[in-house]
Design a protein around this motif. Structure first.
Motif, PDB file in Angstrom:
ATOM      1  N   GLN A 125      17.820  86.695  51.650  1.00 33.28           N
ATOM      2  CA  GLN A 125      16.482  86.110  51.707  1.00 33.28           C
ATOM      3  C   GLN A 125      16.537  84.625  52.052  1.00 33.28           C
ATOM      4  N   TYR A 126      17.518  83.938  51.475  1.00 36.76           N
ATOM      5  CA  TYR A 126      17.627  82.505  51.734  1.00 36.76           C
ATOM      6  C   TYR A 126      17.970  82.231  53.197  1.00 36.76           C
ATOM      7  N   SER A 127      18.859  83.011  53.776  1.00 35.51           N
ATOM      8  CA  SER A 127      19.223  82.796  55.175  1.00 35.51           C
ATOM      9  C   SER A 127      18.017  82.996  56.089  1.00 35.51           C
ATOM     10  N   ARG A 128      17.138  83.937  55.737  1.00 33.79           N
ATOM     11  CA  ARG A 128      15.911  84.129  56.527  1.00 33.79           C
ATOM     12  C   ARG A 128      14.984  82.926  56.394  1.00 33.79           C
ATOM     13  N   GLU A 129      14.863  82.424  55.152  1.00 36.55           N
ATOM     14  CA  GLU A 129      14.017  81.248  54.933  1.00 36.55           C
ATOM     15  C   GLU A 129      14.542  80.051  55.740  1.00 36.55           C
ATOM     16  N   VAL A 130      15.857  79.871  55.734  1.00 37.15           N
ATOM     17  CA  VAL A 130      16.446  78.750  56.469  1.00 37.15           C
ATOM     18  C   VAL A 130      16.219  78.906  57.963  1.00 37.15           C
ATOM     19  N   ALA A 131      16.336  80.139  58.481  1.00 42.22           N
ATOM     20  CA  ALA A 131      16.121  80.362  59.911  1.00 42.22           C
ATOM     21  C   ALA A 131      14.700  79.967  60.314  1.00 42.22           C
ATOM     22  N   PHE A 132      13.711  80.379  59.497  1.00 43.31           N
ATOM     23  CA  PHE A 132      12.325  80.004  59.795  1.00 43.31           C
ATOM     24  C   PHE A 132      12.131  78.494  59.679  1.00 43.31           C
ATOM     25  N   ALA A 133      12.703  77.905  58.639  1.00 42.41           N
ATOM     26  CA  ALA A 133      12.559  76.463  58.452  1.00 42.41           C
ATOM     27  C   ALA A 133      13.241  75.687  59.579  1.00 42.41           C
ATOM     28  N   THR A 134      14.376  76.198  60.061  1.00 44.59           N
ATOM     29  CA  THR A 134      15.068  75.552  61.176  1.00 44.59           C
ATOM     30  C   THR A 134      14.182  75.504  62.411  1.00 44.59           C
ATOM     31  N   ALA A 135      13.526  76.627  62.706  1.00 44.07           N
ATOM     32  CA  ALA A 135      12.628  76.660  63.863  1.00 44.07           C
ATOM     33  C   ALA A 135      11.517  75.626  63.716  1.00 44.07           C
ATOM     34  N   HIS A 136      11.012  75.456  62.490  1.00 40.55           N
ATOM     35  CA  HIS A 136       9.948  74.471  62.263  1.00 40.55           C
ATOM     36  C   HIS A 136      10.471  73.054  62.487  1.00 40.55           C
ATOM     37  N   VAL A 137      11.694  72.767  62.005  1.00 37.90           N
ATOM     38  CA  VAL A 137      12.266  71.440  62.212  1.00 37.90           C
ATOM     39  C   VAL A 137      12.428  71.145  63.691  1.00 37.90           C
ATOM     40  N   TYR A 138      12.915  72.127  64.448  1.00 35.10           N
ATOM     41  CA  TYR A 138      13.101  71.921  65.881  1.00 35.10           C
ATOM     42  C   TYR A 138      11.767  71.700  66.583  1.00 35.10           C
ATOM     43  N   ALA A 139      10.744  72.456  66.177  1.00 37.81           N
ATOM     44  CA  ALA A 139       9.430  72.277  66.800  1.00 37.81           C
ATOM     45  C   ALA A 139       8.877  70.889  66.510  1.00 37.81           C
ATOM     46  N   SER A 140       9.014  70.427  65.257  1.00 35.56           N
ATOM     47  CA  SER A 140       8.531  69.094  64.902  1.00 35.56           C
ATOM     48  C   SER A 140       9.304  68.020  65.642  1.00 35.56           C
ATOM     49  N   PHE A 141      10.624  68.201  65.719  1.00 37.98           N
ATOM     50  CA  PHE A 141      11.431  67.215  66.422  1.00 37.98           C
ATOM     51  C   PHE A 141      11.081  67.166  67.900  1.00 37.98           C
ATOM     52  N   ALA A 142      10.857  68.343  68.496  1.00 38.54           N
ATOM     53  CA  ALA A 142      10.514  68.381  69.924  1.00 38.54           C
ATOM     54  C   ALA A 142       9.216  67.619  70.188  1.00 38.54           C
ATOM     55  N   GLU A 143       8.246  67.775  69.269  1.00 39.53           N
ATOM     56  CA  GLU A 143       6.973  67.057  69.437  1.00 39.53           C
ATOM     57  C   GLU A 143       7.184  65.552  69.331  1.00 39.53           C
ATOM     58  N   ASN A 144       7.936  65.132  68.304  1.00 44.98           N
ATOM     59  CA  ASN A 144       8.193  63.709  68.138  1.00 44.98           C
ATOM     60  C   ASN A 144       9.050  63.153  69.264  1.00 44.98           C
ATOM     61  N   ARG A 145      10.059  63.942  69.672  1.00 42.05           N
ATOM     62  CA  ARG A 145      10.939  63.478  70.748  1.00 42.05           C
ATOM     63  C   ARG A 145      10.168  63.354  72.056  1.00 42.05           C
ATOM     64  N   GLY A 146       9.225  64.294  72.287  1.00 38.49           N
ATOM     65  CA  GLY A 146       8.433  64.203  73.505  1.00 38.49           C
ATOM     66  C   GLY A 146       7.639  62.911  73.576  1.00 38.49           C
ATOM     67  N   ALA A 147       7.037  62.533  72.438  1.00 37.41           N
ATOM     68  CA  ALA A 147       6.265  61.286  72.407  1.00 37.41           C
ATOM     69  C   ALA A 147       7.182  60.084  72.584  1.00 37.41           C
ATOM     70  N   TRP A 148       8.351  60.123  71.944  1.00 34.86           N
ATOM     71  CA  TRP A 148       9.296  59.008  72.060  1.00 34.86           C
ATOM     72  C   TRP A 148       9.814  58.895  73.492  1.00 34.86           C
ATOM     73  N   ASP A 149      10.176  60.029  74.088  1.00 36.23           N
ATOM     74  CA  ASP A 149      10.668  60.006  75.469  1.00 36.23           C
ATOM     75  C   ASP A 149       9.616  59.463  76.422  1.00 36.23           C
ATOM     76  N   ALA A 150       8.350  59.818  76.191  1.00 40.38           N
ATOM     77  CA  ALA A 150       7.283  59.326  77.066  1.00 40.38           C
ATOM     78  C   ALA A 150       7.186  57.807  76.992  1.00 40.38           C
ATOM     79  N   ARG A 151       7.285  57.263  75.778  1.00 41.14           N
ATOM     80  CA  ARG A 151       7.233  55.801  75.635  1.00 41.14           C
ATOM     81  C   ARG A 151       8.459  55.153  76.279  1.00 41.14           C
ATOM     82  N   LEU A 152       9.616  55.746  76.063  1.00 37.74           N
ATOM     83  CA  LEU A 152      10.844  55.192  76.625  1.00 37.74           C
ATOM     84  C   LEU A 152      10.815  55.253  78.144  1.00 37.74           C
TER      85      LEU A 152
END
Length: 388
Positions: A125-152
């Motif tokens: 169960q924990y490995s499934r929770e981590v897999a879902f949470a990992t996807a969320h971290v990547y999605a959040s990072f992609a959004e933030n990175r996109g904004a940062w890359d645009a400014r850069l």
């Protein structure tokens, strides 16, 4: 969680074994994942730390059933941003899956009697929770990175447009993946009135397998292209996404740090391009040297001197005089020959020589215009830069 979570004794044993389990997990990654073996030593070390932190987080999760894993703080530990930057989501999911498999292999040796099934269910169960949470971290990072890359990206393009020689430019460019990109050129034209110019240009550049940076300055759309196998074809495709009017292609350079000159030439060409209504689209900035020079561009004036006037002057054999005569005679070779008291074939030979030296054809309207402007400007200079 299962109805009967692992006992406190089992969790204490799991904590004590976390280092050994993480070490085994990293060894399995090295055996089973070819891409993992290619990672630098520091990144492999991060993965080991993350694996051990993940096991510790599992223990906390078992002690507090129902609480979602705190992935950023507990699992990724000291290196969340670095891992997300260097490792795609699929690879991270592979690491989570493999670590879970290794933990499952150790369940029977770690669990207290009667806790084997409970610990195995908790790991699953924990490995499934981590897999879902990992996807969320990547999605959040992609959004933030996109904004940062645009400014850069905007900062880099703005620096090129302004001709700044900032020491930070190479670092900013490297962060955008431009460390070794070559060749590089700059396109300048009008920004389109409708639509997302950035997105349209990026699609066009990707279709030509190019790296691209885009900036909008007032009504100008500035595009930096890198890595094109065929610069002309790439420029033709990207030029379709500009607004109405001329699109000017700056000189090709071998690296981004030299692209300021390409941008300066393209911008000067764009300002002067209205003087050549029939210019192709895109038109090379060097093809606009006469108009740029008349518009006050000192670089264009110097280029005409170096590429046209000096070679003609140094050719000898009456080449310069013949070019002047042909220009004065409107391209009539026979009349020019009579004025020079030579055979028409001599005029033809000297003109071929002039074309070899300058790349301009005196009997072609555009070539004649370029030669005429270059010679007139040299005469207006009083020969100061030419004869001395």
């Amino acid at each position: 969680m299962s109805a009967h979570p692992p006992s406190a004794a089992t969790l204490r044993r799991l904590e004590r074994a976390s280092g050994a389990i993480a070490t085994r997990a990293v060894a399995r990654m090295d055996d089973d994942l070819p891409w993992f073996r290619m990672l630098p030593a520091d990144q492999r070390s991060w993965v080991g730390l993350v694996a051990q932190a993940g096991i510790a987080s599992l223990v906390e999760w078992c002690r507090h059933p129902g609480r979602p894993p705190r992935l950023t703080g507990e699992v990724f530990g000291a290196a969340p941003r670095e891992l997300v930057r260097v490792m795609p989501l699929k690879h991270t999911v592979d690491l989570v899956k493999l670590t879970a498999e290794v933990m499952d292999d150790h369940v029977e040796s770690v669990a207290e009697p009667g806790d084997v099934d409970a610990l195995r269910v908790a790991v699953l169960q924990y490995s499934r929770e981590v897999a879902f949470a990992t996807a969320h971290v990547y999605a959040s990072f992609a959004e933030n990175r996109g904004a940062w890359d645009a400014r850069l990206e905007a900062l880099v393009v703005d620096a090129l447009v302004r001709g700044e020689r900032s020491e930070e430019l190479p670092g900013r460019a490297a962060a955008l993946g431009w460390a070794d990109t070559s060749p590089v050129t700059v396109l300048v034209g009008a920004a389109p009135d409708v639509g997302d110019a950035h997105a349209a240009v990026r699609r066009a550049a990707r279709s030509q397998s190019c790296e691209v940076m885009v900036g909008v300055h007032a009504d100008q759309l500035v595009v930096v292209l890198g890595g094109a196998e065929d610069v002309g074809a790439a420029a033709d495709r990207v030029a379709e996404e500009f607004g109405p009017g001329p699109v000017v292609l700056g000189p090709v350079v071998d690296r981004l740090s030299a692209a300021g000159g390409s941008a300066a030439a393209a911008l000067a060409g764009w300002r002067a391009a209205r003087a050549w209504p029939g210019a192709p689209r895109p038109v090379r900035a060097d093809a606009l040297l006469p108009e740029r020079a008349l518009d006050g561009d000192p670089l264009a004036r110097a280029a005409l001197t170096e590429r046209v006037v000096r070679p003609l002057r140094g050719a000898g054999g009456g080449v310069l005089e013949t070019v002047r005569a042909v220009l004065a005679g409107g391209g009539n070779l026979e009349a020019s020959a009579r004025a020079l008291f030579v055979h028409p074939n001599t005029v033809r030979y000297r003109l071929r020589r002039a074309t070899e030296l300058t790349g301009q054809v005196a009997t072609d309207p555009r070539g004649a215009w370029t030669l005429q402007v270059a010679l007139v400007l040299a005469d207006l200079d009083g020969g100061r830069s030419l004869w001395h």
